[in-house]
Design a protein around this motif. Structure first.
Motif, PDB file in Angstrom:
ATOM      1  N   HIS A   1     -14.965  45.658 -17.210  1.00 27.38           N
ATOM      2  CA  HIS A   1     -13.786  45.311 -16.600  1.00 27.38           C
ATOM      3  C   HIS A   1     -13.937  44.831 -15.219  1.00 27.38           C
TER       4      HIS A   1
ATOM      5  N   GLY B   1     -13.430  40.428 -15.059  1.00 25.94           N
ATOM      6  CA  GLY B   1     -13.251  41.326 -16.281  1.00 25.94           C
ATOM      7  C   GLY B   1     -13.220  40.828 -17.399  1.00 25.94           C
ATOM      8  N   THR B   2     -12.181  40.980 -18.383  1.00 29.08           N
ATOM      9  CA  THR B   2     -12.077  40.144 -19.687  1.00 29.08           C
ATOM     10  C   THR B   2     -11.141  38.890 -19.652  1.00 29.08           C
TER      11      THR B   2
END
Length: 181
Positions: A70, A83-84
């Motif tokens: 993250h 992060g994603t």
């Protein structure tokens, strides 16, 4: 497809989010417990140090894994991953200059400092600094990194080489850079 296209693009900037070295706190906690038992004159039992080893190592490993998912940052020639969340570099129209005032100060903030942070977290992660981005469609967002000046230095030329030829024909009436004194 060729093998060159199948391989991952080389990162221009990368931050892992956390280091696996933190997991060594588990063995350090176990060693500390053994030393406490020795110094106190009590009988040395390996049960309590073993529990500390497993519990501390597992907890810290979970935290490191979460941070590596993250709070990691990767910039390639084509995309910026925070992060994603991944955005394409071609969606970035402008990289705003560094803010004059910190978010922690009571002084007026630049408009981009109040924009949403990229990634799935609710804001810019702790110990990271935001970088203002103007995106296509008039959107504004904040990229972030611990080494934010390095990310800015890698990202700015990518955006400028794509946007500058188009910008020379148009005037940007953008006032999102913040207050002028």
């Amino acid at each position: 497809m060729t093998a060159a296209r199948d391989s991952e693009p080389k990162p221009l900037f990368y931050e892992s989010g956390a280091s696996w070295l933190w997991v060594l706190t588990g063995p350090l906690a176990a060693a500390s417990m053994i030393l406490i038992e020795i110094w106190s004159g009590a009988q040395v039992s390996l049960a309590v140090p073993a529990i500390f080893l497993v519990m501390v190592s597992a907890f810290v490993a979970l935290q490191v894994k979460a941070a590596r998912i993250h709070v990691s940052v990767e910039l390639t020639q084509d995309a910026l991953r925070q992060g994603t969340e991944t955005i394409l570099v071609r969606e970035i129209v402008r990289v705003y200059p560094e803010a004059e005032n910190s978010v922690k100060s009571d002084k007026p903030l630049a408009k981009w400092q109040e924009a949403r942070a990229l990634g799935e977290l609710s804001g810019v992660p702790r110990r990271r600094e935001g970088i203002g981005l103007k995106l296509t469609g008039g959107r504004t967002a904040q990229a972030w990194a611990r080494r934010h000046r390095h990310l800015r230095a890698a990202l700015t030329p990518l955006v400028q080489e794509r946007v500058e030829p188009a910008r020379s024909d148009a005037i940007d009436g953008d006032d999102d850079a913040g207050p002028t004194l």
